[in-house]
Write a protein that holds these residues in place. Sequence first.
Motif, short mmCIF file in Angstrom:
data_model
loop_
_atom_site.label_atom_id
_atom_site.label_comp_id
_atom_site.label_asym_id
_atom_site.label_seq_id
_atom_site.Cartn_x
_atom_site.Cartn_y
_atom_site.Cartn_z
N UNK A 22 7.44 13.69 1.85
CA UNK A 22 7.01 14.03 3.21
C UNK A 22 6.00 15.17 3.11
N UNK A 23 4.79 14.94 3.54
CA UNK A 23 3.76 15.97 3.55
C UNK A 23 3.72 16.71 4.89
N UNK A 46 10.61 14.57 10.62
CA UNK A 46 11.80 15.41 10.84
C UNK A 46 11.83 15.98 12.25
N UNK A 47 10.73 16.57 12.68
CA UNK A 47 10.71 17.27 13.97
C UNK A 47 9.79 16.62 15.00
N UNK A 48 8.99 15.65 14.56
CA UNK A 48 8.01 15.05 15.47
C UNK A 48 6.70 15.81 15.54
N UNK A 50 2.53 18.66 11.57
CA UNK A 50 1.97 19.84 10.89
C UNK A 50 2.37 19.78 9.42
N UNK A 51 1.48 20.23 8.57
CA UNK A 51 1.70 20.15 7.13
C UNK A 51 2.85 21.03 6.68
N UNK A 52 3.68 20.52 5.80
CA UNK A 52 4.80 21.28 5.24
C UNK A 52 4.29 22.20 4.13
N UNK A 53 4.68 23.46 4.18
CA UNK A 53 4.41 24.41 3.10
C UNK A 53 5.73 24.77 2.43
N UNK A 54 5.82 24.54 1.13
CA UNK A 54 7.06 24.78 0.38
C UNK A 54 6.94 26.09 -0.39
N UNK A 107 4.92 29.21 10.20
CA UNK A 107 5.66 28.33 11.10
C UNK A 107 5.94 26.97 10.47
N UNK A 108 5.18 26.58 9.45
CA UNK A 108 5.40 25.28 8.81
C UNK A 108 6.06 25.40 7.45
#
Length: 277
Positions: A130-131, A136-138, A141-145, A187-188
């Motif tokens: 999942x990028x 997950x939330x609708x 926005x890009x996920x930052x790990x 936030x992401x």
Amino acid sequence: MKCNVAYCCIILLLACSSNNKAIKVKGSDTEVNLVVRLAESFYLVNKEFSVAISGGGSGLGIASLLNGQADIANSSRPLNTDEIRMFKDRGIRLRTVVFAEDATAFIVQKNFPLDSIDVGALGKILSGEYKSWKPITGQDIRINIYGRQSNSGTHSFVRKKLKIRFSTDAKEMNGNAQIMEGVKMDISGIGYVGAGYILKDGTGQPVKVLRISAKIGRPAISPLDQQSIMQGRYYFQRPLYQFIPETSWDKVAAFVAFEKSGKGRKIIQDSGYYITH
């Protein structure tokens, strides 16, 4: 703390201590603050000792034992096959102490619209499948790990529990403090830290700790829920190890005994860690 700092180092010194009373502890970032607190209290009643403590990851601590540069390696994971072989090849016999248990917490920004997640979805996030947060939330926005380097015991523990390879886009941070700071401002962002690190300053942390369910439909459990941890119900809980060469045992025996004493156990529990054995 800047990203190019290899590890944090906290040293408790007594100038008149002899070599057989000078203990060197290296390794797990998860354990470093806890062991500092234990060492501070130990020193108050054992002033002939000095204890030098540094973090840097479980792998660094174990390597320090192999190189004769430490008396105790803090580790948030067991030895792997290669490490066992290297100790055997070098004729280094170890004692293993399990002195506490920790839970790994997954954190997001305080106002992030998510309170819990299942293990399957978490694996897809951290592996990079999942990028975006959209599944997950609708929110598209890009996920930052925010994660740790490969020599971290927590990195290894999370990877093995999720049965994944971490995304190549994951940011490699030096420790809990950097991950907390990164997630707090993003936030992401999503990251993982020791639950004991979350608890050590009370409940006012500026991040949200996600509740984790082992599977969709199963109860979601918080790593801050002491009763669930004591019952072994949280998916990401683990023992904390100290590996000690036989040649250092006489030197460190008093410190290990203090950790296991009533006072030591209280420090462990008051610091947000657990004793389940």
